[in-house]
Enzyme design. Structure first.
Site, PDB file in Angstrom:
ATOM      1  N   TYR A 142       1.483  39.924  -8.708  1.00 42.17           N
ATOM      2  CA  TYR A 142       1.094  41.680  -8.898  1.00 42.17           C
ATOM      3  C   TYR A 142       0.572  41.798  -7.205  1.00 42.17           C
ATOM      4  CZ  TYR A 142      -0.346  41.445 -13.340  1.00 42.17           C
ATOM      5  OH  TYR A 142      -0.529  41.123 -14.565  1.00 42.17           O
ATOM      6  N   HIS A 200      -0.887  31.825 -15.551  1.00 39.96           N
ATOM      7  CA  HIS A 200       0.231  32.992 -15.525  1.00 39.96           C
ATOM      8  C   HIS A 200       1.213  32.518 -16.687  1.00 39.96           C
ATOM      9  CE1 HIS A 200       1.399  37.405 -13.942  1.00 39.96           C
ATOM     10  NE2 HIS A 200       1.139  37.609 -14.993  1.00 39.96           N
TER      11      HIS A 200
END
Length: 380
Positions: A142, A200
């Site tokens: 992010y 992830h």
């Protein structure tokens, strides 16, 4: 191909245009210049882009038959550039991207993306905590771990009362890479420990849900997480976007069982079989994008049922995943939305839950189809 040098900037800045993109340019590459007028690989347009407006292009192609590729110069703001099947590349003022001919791609402002920008993350965290939120979810991908850490450290609530989670980047598939990245996350956030760290994705994003499953690589990354936990750097370890066989692979050879599987879960996309398997294994499901990245708000059936309970569609979506036994992770930097999303102290009737579980599967996530998890490939 991304360039960050003065020569590249000056070459495209001198010859590039706004719209229409009609100017040719020499382009500095290493110690030589590429001249699109004579280069046999084909022509290149030179174009400037200002990412200050919150806008983005849809997927598009610069065909070789109509002028070839493009040189894209970022003159202001911050943005993303992504080619189909590859990871998004972060752009800022002065970045130059060489876009090949006949390659499907998109580019747009960061402020219009999935992620809360790093310079906005700290205030978003402080606001959320003030409204009663205690779980703060981020990821290496992010690009806002620094801001999240600042928000956690300055929010006024004791660290032990907050639950801070991040994710090992999908592209890191060795023990050493994962171990190093966990230390880097702690350094960026300025925190002594993380409450949760998860893998992830079972595969790198540019290979998401392809034939290669990365079973052995994920075991190596998992060992790094187990070691980080034993060293006190991380408390809860888990995974994200893992299918049943991905989970079985880790469970077959681990010291610590995955505690969490964070998946795409919302009304119109509910994998009940995977939910049941996670519950059987004692794996807590976390639901990212519980409002389908806003697309659920466009569903008339969801809106109609929300009226029945005197709430809005987003609140129904969040309560739905809670009723399924999952943890809802809605993303917003808007204080009003934060407050509304937290006001879900009601119960959905069992017959309505059955209806919602079997809502027609979502066909399109709109502009967010660019992200692999929304691409229509088999999901968690």
């Amino acid at each position: 191909m991304k360039y960050e040098n003065k020569e590249a900037f000056e070459q495209v800045n001198m010859f590039g245009t706004g719209t229409p993109n009609t100017a040719y340019a020499k382009f500095f590459i290493g110690d030589s210049f590429l001249n699109p007028l004579t280069d046999p690989k084909g022509s290149l347009f030179a174009a400037k882009v200002n990412f200050e407006p919150a806008r983005r292009n849809n997927w598009h192609i610069h065909h070789a038959t109509s002028g070839g590729g493009q040189l894209l110069l970022c003159t202001a703001g911050e943005g993303w550039y992504q080619e189909e099947g590859k990871d998004a590349v972060s752009l800022h003022e002065g970045s130059v991207i060489m876009i090949p001919a006949n390659v499907k791609h998109w580019h747009g402002a960061k402020k219009d993306s999935w992620f809360i920008d790093d310079d906005q993350a700290a205030e978003a965290v402080r606001t959320a905590v003030k409204l009663g939120y205690r779980l703060i979810d981020t990821a290496q991908a992010y690009g806002n771990e620094r801001g999240v850490g600042e928000g956690v450290r300055t929010c006024g609530v004791p660290r032990e009362e907050l639950f801070v989670a991040s994710k090992v980047a999908a592209e890191l598939k060795t023990y050493d890479e994962a171990k190093k990245s966990i230390d880097e996350t702690l350094e960026k956030t300025g925190l002594d420990y993380l409450d949760q760290m998860i893998i992830h994705s079972p595969q790198p994003w540019n290979q998401f849900r392809v034939e290669k499953r990365y079973f052995e690589e994920n075991k190596a990354v998992w060992r790094a997480l187990e070691d980080a936990q034993s060293e006190g750097k991380v408390r809860v370890i888990g995974v994200s976007n893992f299918l049943r066989d991905d989970l079985e692979n880790l469970l077959s050879d681990c010291r610590v069982k995955p505690m969490v599987n964070q998946i795409l879960l919302h009304i119109s996309n509910t994998d009940l079989a995977l939910l049941d398997y996670c519950h059987e294994q004692g794996i807590q499901v976390e639901a990212y994008s519980p409002i389908a990245h806003g697309e659920a708000l466009k569903n008339p059936a969801i809106a109609e049922m929300a009226k029945k309970y005197g709430i809005n569609a987003a609140q129904l979506c969040i309560r739905y995943v809670i009723e399924l036994g999952a943890v809802a992770l809605p993303k917003t930097a808007n204080p009003d939305h934060m407050a509304s999303n937290a006001a879900v102290d009601f119960t959905i009737l069992s017959e309505d839950m059955e209806t919602l579980k079997h809502t027609d599967r979502i066909a399109d996530y709109g502009e967010f189809n660019i992200f692999p998890v929304f691409s229509g490939k088999p999901l968690a």
